[in-house]
Design an enzyme around this catalytic site. Structure first.
Site, PDB file in Angstrom:
ATOM      1  N   PRO A   1       0.830  -1.206   0.000  1.00  0.00           N
ATOM      2  CA  PRO A   1       0.000   0.000   0.000  1.00  0.00           C
ATOM      3  C   PRO A   1       0.865   1.257   0.000  1.00  0.00           C
ATOM      4  CG  PRO A   1      -0.091  -1.099   2.137  1.00  0.00           C
ATOM      5  CD  PRO A   1       0.716  -1.967   1.234  1.00  0.00           C
ATOM      6  N   GLU A   2       0.526   2.198  -0.839  1.00  0.00           N
ATOM      7  CA  GLU A   2       1.207   3.486  -0.824  1.00  0.00           C
ATOM      8  C   GLU A   2       0.342   4.488  -0.071  1.00  0.00           C
ATOM      9  OE1 GLU A   2       3.325   5.020  -4.068  1.00  0.00           O
ATOM     10  OE2 GLU A   2       3.937   3.083  -4.863  1.00  0.00           O
TER      11      GLU A   2
ATOM     12  N   ARG B   1       1.757 -11.674   5.050  1.00  0.00           N
ATOM     13  CA  ARG B   1       3.227 -11.662   5.031  1.00  0.00           C
ATOM     14  C   ARG B   1       3.822 -11.117   6.325  1.00  0.00           C
ATOM     15  NH1 ARG B   1       5.288  -9.491  -0.653  1.00  0.00           N
ATOM     16  NH2 ARG B   1       7.231 -10.290   0.211  1.00  0.00           N
TER      17      ARG B   1
END
Ligand code: ZN
Length: 283
Positions: free
Chosen positions: A2-3, A119
Site C-alpha cells: 500500500p502506498e 506476510r
C-alpha cells in the site's frame, strides 16, 4: 504494497468504526507481527477510547484517551476488515484467510475490526503522545505531501544542490514522506520531467509543476480509493487495496499517453527499482 493513498483510504474507511469509539476487548492472536507487540498490548487497549485517527506518511495513528497513541503500519500485505458482530456469535463470513487474522478489535457497540496480514511485515506499537515525534519511526519522516505545505519553493529548497536523480530524491522519505515508486513515476510523467535528472537542477517553474502534479496524482488516487471504499463496504468490508489505472507505471512498451507525444513508455532500473517513463516528452 500500500502506498500513501491506500493508507489514507484505509484511514477514512476506519474512521466511523474507530474514531470516538471504545475498545471493548482486543483479541491478540500472536505476540508479534513484524516486530514484537508491546507487552500487555490487549490489556492496555481494553476500555480505551480513540479520540482521533490521523495519518503520518504511511502510519495510522489512533490517539487514545490515556495520552497513548496506537501506531499501525500495514507493511506489505496488511489490511483491516470491519464487520458487525451478531449477538452471541463472532463470525467472519467472507474471510478467505482467517489464519492470517492476527488482531481483532472488538468495539463497544458491536463492530469488529480485524487486522489480517499474510506476510506479516506490518506492525503496531503503543507510544506516549509526547514521545511520538521522537519515536524511531517518526523522527526521520519528511514533509507530508498532502499537508498543503508542498509547493515549488519547498521542493526547490529540499532538492537544492542534490546530485541524486529526481526519482531517488522523490523516494527519499526523509525529504518527502509516503511517496512510493508508483506515484513518483506517475507524477514525473505528468510534470514532463526526466527521472534521471539531478534533483538540484530543477528550475522554479519545473518545481512548481512537479509539486502540483504530486498533489494531483495522490489526490486522484485517494478519490478512487474513496469510491472503491463505498463499494467495498457493500461487499466484504475489507479495506486497503484498490485498482488504479496508471498512465506509465507497469506500462512498458505502451504508447505515451501525453497528448501529441509519439513516444513509448520504457522501463529502466534506478537504485534497484523499476522506473517507467517516456524519454520523448520527459526531457
Ligand atoms: Zn511522452
Amino acid at each position: 504494497m500500500p502506498e500513501l493513498p491506500e493508507v489514507e483510504t484505509v484511514r477514512r474507511g476506519l474512521l466511523p468504526a474507530l474514531e470516538g469509539q471504545t475498545f471493548e476487548r482486543v483479541e491478540q492472536r500472536r505476540l508479534d507481527l513484524r516486530f514484537a507487540l508491546p507487552e500487555r498490548f490487549d490489556a492496555r487497549l481494553q476500555g480505551r477510547r480513540v479520540m482521533q485517527l490521523s495519518r503520518r506518511a504511511k502510519y495510522l495513528l489512533a490517539h487514545l484517551d490515556d495520552d497513548m497513541v496506537l501506531l499501525m503500519h500495514l507493511g506489505m500485505s496488511g489490511s483491516f476488515r470491519i464487520e458487525d458482530r451478531f449477538v452471541g456469535e463472532f463470525h467472519h463470513p467472507r474471510s478467505n484467510a482467517p489464519n492470517h487474522d492476527h488482531i481483532v478489535f472488538h468495539m463497544v457497540g458491536g463492530k469488529t475490526i480485524t487486522y489480517n496480514d499474510p506476510r506479516r511485515f506490518g506492525f503496531m506499537d503503543l507510544v506516549g503522545s509526547r514521545d511520538l515525534a521522537s519515536h524511531k519511526f517518526m523522527a526521520q519522516i519528511g514533509l507530508e505531501p498532502l499537508s498543503g505545505a508542498l509547493d515549488g519553493a519547498r521542493l526547490l529548497s529540499l532538492f537544492a544542490a542534490r546530485k541524486a536523480p529526481l526519482k531517488a530524491a522523490l523516494l527519499d522519505q526523509r525529504l518527502i514522506a509516503g511517496l512510493g515508486n508508483i506515484y513518483v513515476c506517475e507524477a514525473l510523467h505528468r510534470a514532463r520531467l526526466s527521472p534521471l535528472r539531478a534533483a538540484g537542477s530543477l528550475k522554479k517553474g519545473e518545481a512548481d509543476r512537479l509539486a502540483s502534479r504530486i498533489v494531483e496524482v495522490l489526490g486522484e488516487a485517494i478519490e478512487v480509493g474513496g469510491s472503491t471504499l463505498r463499494d467495498h463496504r457493500q461487499t466484504d468490508g475489507a479495506l486497503g487495496y484498490f485498482q488504479h489505472s496508471f498512465r506509465v507505471y507497469d506500462k512498458e512498451g505502451s504508447a505515451c499517453p501525453t497528448p501529441g507525444c509519439a513516444g513509448v513508455i520504457q522501463r529502466i532500473v534506478q537504485s534497484g527499482r523499476s522506473t517507467f517513463y517516456c524519454a520523448t516528452c520527459q526531457g
